[in-house]
Design a protein around this motif. Structure first.
Motif, PDB file in Angstrom:
ATOM      1  N   GLN A   1       0.822  -1.133  -0.022  1.00 60.02           N
ATOM      2  CA  GLN A   1       0.089   0.024   0.095  1.00 60.02           C
ATOM      3  C   GLN A   1       0.835   1.321  -0.130  1.00 60.02           C
ATOM      4  O   GLN A   1       1.713   1.370   0.829  1.00 60.02           O
ATOM      5  CB  GLN A   1      -0.956  -0.141   1.317  1.00 60.02           C
ATOM      6  N   THR A   2       0.648   2.051  -0.771  1.00 58.51           N
ATOM      7  CA  THR A   2       1.315   3.180  -1.083  1.00 58.51           C
ATOM      8  C   THR A   2       0.726   4.594  -1.244  1.00 58.51           C
ATOM      9  O   THR A   2      -0.678   4.533  -1.125  1.00 58.51           O
ATOM     10  CB  THR A   2       2.472   3.320  -2.552  1.00 58.51           C
ATOM     11  N   PRO A   3       1.172   5.522  -1.060  1.00 60.08           N
ATOM     12  CA  PRO A   3       0.410   6.849  -1.142  1.00 60.08           C
ATOM     13  C   PRO A   3      -0.302   7.015  -2.728  1.00 60.08           C
ATOM     14  O   PRO A   3      -1.342   7.821  -2.560  1.00 60.08           O
ATOM     15  CB  PRO A   3       1.102   8.177  -0.924  1.00 60.08           C
ATOM     16  N   TYR A   4      -0.060   6.300  -3.397  1.00 63.91           N
ATOM     17  CA  TYR A   4      -0.507   6.387  -4.974  1.00 63.91           C
ATOM     18  C   TYR A   4      -1.512   4.995  -5.166  1.00 63.91           C
ATOM     19  O   TYR A   4      -1.581   4.779  -6.476  1.00 63.91           O
ATOM     20  CB  TYR A   4       0.466   6.471  -6.003  1.00 63.91           C
ATOM     21  N   GLY A   5      -1.880   4.310  -4.011  1.00 64.08           N
ATOM     22  CA  GLY A   5      -2.568   3.000  -4.368  1.00 64.08           C
ATOM     23  C   GLY A   5      -1.896   1.866  -3.856  1.00 64.08           C
ATOM     24  O   GLY A   5      -0.800   2.060  -3.629  1.00 64.08           O
ATOM     25  N   THR A   6      -2.570   0.645  -3.976  1.00 59.76           N
ATOM     26  CA  THR A   6      -2.059  -0.580  -3.717  1.00 59.76           C
ATOM     27  C   THR A   6      -1.739  -1.228  -4.922  1.00 59.76           C
ATOM     28  O   THR A   6      -2.671  -1.538  -5.822  1.00 59.76           O
ATOM     29  CB  THR A   6      -3.227  -1.576  -2.959  1.00 59.76           C
ATOM     30  N   HIS A   7      -0.502  -1.787  -4.946  1.00 60.87           N
ATOM     31  CA  HIS A   7      -0.140  -2.347  -6.061  1.00 60.87           C
ATOM     32  C   HIS A   7       0.146  -3.862  -5.714  1.00 60.87           C
ATOM     33  O   HIS A   7       1.167  -4.047  -4.614  1.00 60.87           O
ATOM     34  CB  HIS A   7       1.044  -1.727  -6.657  1.00 60.87           C
ATOM     35  N   ILE A   8       0.572  -4.692  -6.762  1.00 55.79           N
ATOM     36  CA  ILE A   8       1.241  -5.991  -6.493  1.00 55.79           C
ATOM     37  C   ILE A   8       2.612  -5.703  -6.665  1.00 55.79           C
ATOM     38  O   ILE A   8       3.192  -4.906  -7.490  1.00 55.79           O
ATOM     39  CB  ILE A   8       0.775  -7.002  -7.645  1.00 55.79           C
ATOM     40  N   ILE A   9       3.350  -6.467  -5.830  1.00 54.19           N
ATOM     41  CA  ILE A   9       4.839  -6.067  -5.901  1.00 54.19           C
ATOM     42  C   ILE A   9       5.547  -6.463  -7.249  1.00 54.19           C
ATOM     43  O   ILE A   9       6.601  -5.885  -7.618  1.00 54.19           O
ATOM     44  CB  ILE A   9       5.633  -6.950  -4.840  1.00 54.19           C
ATOM     45  N   LYS A  10       5.178  -7.468  -7.654  1.00 55.77           N
ATOM     46  CA  LYS A  10       5.806  -7.959  -9.278  1.00 55.77           C
ATOM     47  C   LYS A  10       5.699  -6.646 -10.248  1.00 55.77           C
ATOM     48  O   LYS A  10       6.496  -6.818 -11.110  1.00 55.77           O
ATOM     49  CB  LYS A  10       4.835  -9.179  -9.620  1.00 55.77           C
ATOM     50  N   SER A  11       4.787  -5.773  -9.979  1.00 56.96           N
ATOM     51  CA  SER A  11       4.501  -4.785 -10.771  1.00 56.96           C
ATOM     52  C   SER A  11       5.826  -3.861 -11.167  1.00 56.96           C
ATOM     53  O   SER A  11       6.098  -3.159 -12.005  1.00 56.96           O
ATOM     54  CB  SER A  11       3.280  -4.178 -10.909  1.00 56.96           C
ATOM     55  N   PHE A  12       6.623  -3.707  -9.940  1.00 60.65           N
ATOM     56  CA  PHE A  12       7.685  -2.900  -9.965  1.00 60.65           C
ATOM     57  C   PHE A  12       9.039  -3.586 -10.723  1.00 60.65           C
ATOM     58  O   PHE A  12       9.876  -2.818 -10.873  1.00 60.65           O
ATOM     59  CB  PHE A  12       8.142  -2.732  -8.513  1.00 60.65           C
ATOM     60  N   PHE A  13       8.846  -4.872 -11.044  1.00 62.30           N
ATOM     61  CA  PHE A  13       9.951  -5.309 -11.735  1.00 62.30           C
ATOM     62  C   PHE A  13       9.728  -5.516 -13.223  1.00 62.30           C
ATOM     63  O   PHE A  13       8.571  -5.735 -13.828  1.00 62.30           O
ATOM     64  CB  PHE A  13      10.041  -6.804 -11.356  1.00 62.30           C
ATOM     65  N   SER A  14      10.922  -5.112 -14.162  1.00 58.55           N
ATOM     66  CA  SER A  14      10.724  -4.718 -15.428  1.00 58.55           C
ATOM     67  C   SER A  14      11.976  -4.877 -16.102  1.00 58.55           C
ATOM     68  O   SER A  14      12.945  -4.611 -15.481  1.00 58.55           O
ATOM     69  CB  SER A  14       9.961  -3.473 -15.905  1.00 58.55           C
ATOM     70  N   GLU A  15      11.948  -5.209 -17.501  1.00 57.15           N
ATOM     71  CA  GLU A  15      13.212  -5.265 -17.992  1.00 57.15           C
ATOM     72  C   GLU A  15      13.753  -4.001 -18.424  1.00 57.15           C
ATOM     73  O   GLU A  15      13.049  -3.245 -18.589  1.00 57.15           O
ATOM     74  CB  GLU A  15      12.968  -6.180 -19.278  1.00 57.15           C
ATOM     75  N   SER A  16      14.913  -4.180 -18.828  1.00 54.54           N
ATOM     76  CA  SER A  16      15.450  -2.674 -19.408  1.00 54.54           C
ATOM     77  C   SER A  16      15.459  -2.593 -20.761  1.00 54.54           C
ATOM     78  O   SER A  16      15.981  -3.680 -21.662  1.00 54.54           O
ATOM     79  CB  SER A  16      16.821  -2.297 -18.679  1.00 54.54           C
ATOM     80  N   MET A  17      15.589  -1.489 -21.459  1.00 50.66           N
ATOM     81  CA  MET A  17      15.985  -1.176 -22.846  1.00 50.66           C
ATOM     82  C   MET A  17      16.577   0.162 -22.773  1.00 50.66           C
ATOM     83  O   MET A  17      16.695   0.835 -22.112  1.00 50.66           O
ATOM     84  CB  MET A  17      14.712  -1.134 -23.694  1.00 50.66           C
ATOM     85  N   LYS A  18      17.475   0.151 -24.170  1.00 51.48           N
ATOM     86  CA  LYS A  18      18.380   1.457 -24.446  1.00 51.48           C
ATOM     87  C   LYS A  18      17.429   2.300 -25.086  1.00 51.48           C
ATOM     88  O   LYS A  18      16.799   1.996 -26.217  1.00 51.48           O
ATOM     89  CB  LYS A  18      19.629   0.959 -25.181  1.00 51.48           C
ATOM     90  N   ASN A  19      17.668   3.610 -24.427  1.00 49.84           N
ATOM     91  CA  ASN A  19      16.800   4.836 -25.378  1.00 49.84           C
ATOM     92  C   ASN A  19      17.943   5.426 -26.158  1.00 49.84           C
ATOM     93  O   ASN A  19      19.165   4.591 -26.368  1.00 49.84           O
ATOM     94  CB  ASN A  19      16.436   5.803 -24.154  1.00 49.84           C
ATOM     95  N   SER A  20      17.775   6.407 -26.811  1.00 45.49           N
ATOM     96  CA  SER A  20      18.376   6.928 -28.090  1.00 45.49           C
ATOM     97  C   SER A  20      19.834   7.300 -27.562  1.00 45.49           C
ATOM     98  O   SER A  20      20.760   7.623 -28.349  1.00 45.49           O
ATOM     99  CB  SER A  20      17.702   8.167 -28.771  1.00 45.49           C
ATOM    100  N   GLU A  21      19.779   7.726 -26.150  1.00 47.27           N
ATOM    101  CA  GLU A  21      21.210   8.240 -25.513  1.00 47.27           C
ATOM    102  C   GLU A  21      21.940   7.109 -24.996  1.00 47.27           C
ATOM    103  O   GLU A  21      23.100   7.319 -24.191  1.00 47.27           O
ATOM    104  CB  GLU A  21      20.696   9.422 -24.465  1.00 47.27           C
ATOM    105  N   GLY A  22      21.551   6.148 -25.096  1.00 46.19           N
ATOM    106  CA  GLY A  22      22.190   4.647 -24.453  1.00 46.19           C
ATOM    107  C   GLY A  22      21.993   4.272 -23.229  1.00 46.19           C
ATOM    108  O   GLY A  22      22.693   3.664 -22.412  1.00 46.19           O
ATOM    109  N   GLU A  23      21.028   5.057 -22.501  1.00 48.43           N
ATOM    110  CA  GLU A  23      20.574   4.978 -20.939  1.00 48.43           C
ATOM    111  C   GLU A  23      19.739   3.827 -21.016  1.00 48.43           C
ATOM    112  O   GLU A  23      18.759   3.490 -22.045  1.00 48.43           O
ATOM    113  CB  GLU A  23      20.035   6.150 -20.494  1.00 48.43           C
ATOM    114  N   ASP A  24      19.903   3.071 -19.863  1.00 51.17           N
ATOM    115  CA  ASP A  24      18.842   1.941 -19.481  1.00 51.17           C
ATOM    116  C   ASP A  24      17.664   2.457 -19.098  1.00 51.17           C
ATOM    117  O   ASP A  24      17.423   3.327 -18.048  1.00 51.17           O
ATOM    118  CB  ASP A  24      19.287   0.837 -18.680  1.00 51.17           C
ATOM    119  N   VAL A  25      16.314   1.926 -19.641  1.00 53.47           N
ATOM    120  CA  VAL A  25      15.160   2.663 -19.340  1.00 53.47           C
ATOM    121  C   VAL A  25      14.146   1.470 -19.111  1.00 53.47           C
ATOM    122  O   VAL A  25      14.369   0.304 -19.726  1.00 53.47           O
ATOM    123  CB  VAL A  25      14.450   3.667 -20.389  1.00 53.47           C
TER     124      VAL A  25
END
Length: 486
Positions: free
Chosen positions: A401-425
């Motif tokens: 439970q956060t100030p912005y709603g209740t979320h399943i913890i798995k939703s905070f995990f995600s893979e990364s991709m490179k943007n046009s500047e080479g940063e992981d997003v």
């Protein structure tokens, strides 16, 4: 040729206790409560709540005499004082700070009202039907699902009535009685398809030019309506855009699931119990474990008294009392392990979630999904020096439970991709931008997946069209053609 050889192998195996601990870690809060209750019922040496008084520390210790006089039943590993010592059997007060048992509502919330089927059957009782027709209609209503649809074939209902009720009828008569049911409230009930459901509702509307046009669209041009071929509809109905818009507005007010409009009092309201609570105090994040994850458990005072009695007997106990002593020892061992396992579970959950919170600090402070960093199970496992499977068990089926709603913890995990500047997003960040882009599009000319891929590339996220399609489907957003509006 047979040959013998010696071989050394290093192999790690989990003990039964470790396996049980892993299972406890994986349990969400509500399931943990049930597991604790099962253990309390199975092990009489385990008590819930605080002890009323401490164990006496001044008991005489004469374990040597006990061993000398009871060689036939001696157990060198069994020290009674160890089982009576307050130091060895601590009273684990595992409550989270500022938590009180009185804060929890243990009742299962129930939705009020009459069930959907009962509502329909009550209305049937007000219709002028013969006794046999009432029985048939009554049975027919029982085949209507929670959405308000009759999805069974009428021929199957005819057969069931003959075999189970001894009532013989035919399809034509069943169609007549179905029309009686379809005249009940809520409008649209008893429909066998979405098209029939919408048509039934429109027939009960006050007849206006827009309603008549909407009825014609649903009854005769449903395929074009579903595919949003607006130009074809205007051409075939010989109408202008404003007239079509008014008719579509009438259709948009209809309920595609009429059964949902009636409260079903027999079903518990879905109630998510968060396992963690995150708050912001003075600009800083605060994490607490739900108090239900930290019960007060201790060793039964009655079982301690039994040990005291046996020790004070100085070896004069009977064989049956000695057997009882071994039983008590086993139960206390199991209770001590369970108490310690609950404590380890609490510590593991707090350590893992606090690391996730620190990793995603920007998101938890702002609630902006675009602030979510790429994060996989391995990232957290390395930080807390635990196995990936342990982190997976902590994240599995648990909510925060956060100030912005209740979320399943798995939703905070995600893979990364490179943007046009080479940063992981994070892929979550890309999905959020994709969702926002679709929300801002011109609904008269929705963006195709190819156009969305081009737009994301311009924003610095070079991803392929097929990846856009995959993310769009994961977000539950239809293709461009079905997003089209007048």
């Amino acid at each position: 040729m047979l040959k013998q050889s010696l071989q050394q192998k290093l192999q790690q195996k989990l003990s039964p206790q470790q396996i049980q601990l892993m299972k406890l870690i994986q349990l969400p809060t509500q399931a943990l409560e049930e597991r604790i209750q099962e253990e309390l019922e199975a092990n009489p040496a385990l008590d819930e709540g605080r002890e009323e008084e401490d164990v006496r520390d001044d008991l005489d210790r004469n374990e040597d005499d006990y061993n000398d006089q009871n060689d036939d039943q001696r157990d060198d590993d069994f020290d009674i004082d160890q089982y009576l010592s307050d130091d060895e059997i601590p009273e684990y007060r595992l409550h989270a700070n500022n938590y009180s048992a009185d804060d929890d509502d243990e009742r299962i919330p129930l939705a009020g009202g009459t069930s959907f089927v009962e509502t329909l059957r009550t209305q049937l009782g007000m219709r002028s039907l013969s006794e046999e027709d009432f029985k048939i209609a009554f049975y027919l209503v029982g085949n209507i699902d929670d959405d308000g649809y009759l999805r069974r074939e009428l021929q199957d209902v005819v057969d069931d009535l003959a075999f189970t009720q001894g009532i013989y009828t035919d399809l034509e008569h069943l169609e007549v009685l179905l029309k009686v049911i379809q005249d009940l409230d809520p409008p649209g009930v008893g429909a066998r398809s979405l098209q029939e459901c919408l048509s039934l509702q429109l027939r009960k509307r006050t007849s206006t030019e827009s309603v008549q046009l909407a009825q014609s669209i649903i009854d005769h041009h449903f395929d074009e309506f579903v595919k949003k071929h607006f130009e074809k509809l205007m051409d075939r109905l010989d109408i202008v855009e404003d007239q079509l818009r008014s008719a579509l507005n009438e259709i948009s007010r209809l309920n595609p699931k009429p059964g949902n409009s009636v409260s079903d009092g027999s079903k518990p309201t879905e109630n998510i119990t968060p396992d963690f609570l995150i708050s912001i105090e003075d600009g800083e994040l605060r994490l607490k474990l739900n108090g239900k994850n930290a019960p007060e458990l201790n060793i039964s005072r009655e079982y301690k008294t039994m040990l005291e009695h046996y020790r004070d007997s100085k070896g004069q106990a009977t064989k049956s009392e000695k057997d009882a002593l071994m039983f008590v020892k086993q139960k206390i061992d199991a209770a001590k392990w369970f108490i310690d396992a609950i404590r380890q579970r609490q510590q593991t959950l707090l350590l893992t979630m606090s690391t996730i919170m620190e990793f995603q600090e920007e998101y938890f402070l702002t609630g902006d999904e675009r602030k979510l960093k790429p994060m996989i199970l391995k990232d957290i496992a390395e930080k807390i020096d635990m196995d990936i499977s342990t982190v997976s068990r902590v994240a599995s089926n648990k909510y925060v439970q956060t100030p912005y709603g209740t979320h399943i913890i798995k939703s905070f995990f995600s893979e990364s991709m490179k943007n046009s500047e080479g940063e992981d997003v994070s892929t979550r960040e890309i999905k959020k931008i994709l969702e926002d882009s679709i929300g801002e599009e011109n609904k008269k000319k929705p963006l195709t997946d190819e156009a969305l891929a081009k737009l994301l590339k311009e924003k610095g996220y070079p991803i392929a069209r097929r990846t856009v399609a995959k993310y769009r489907e994961q977000l539950g957003i239809p293709v461009a053609r079905l997003r089209k509006e007048l």
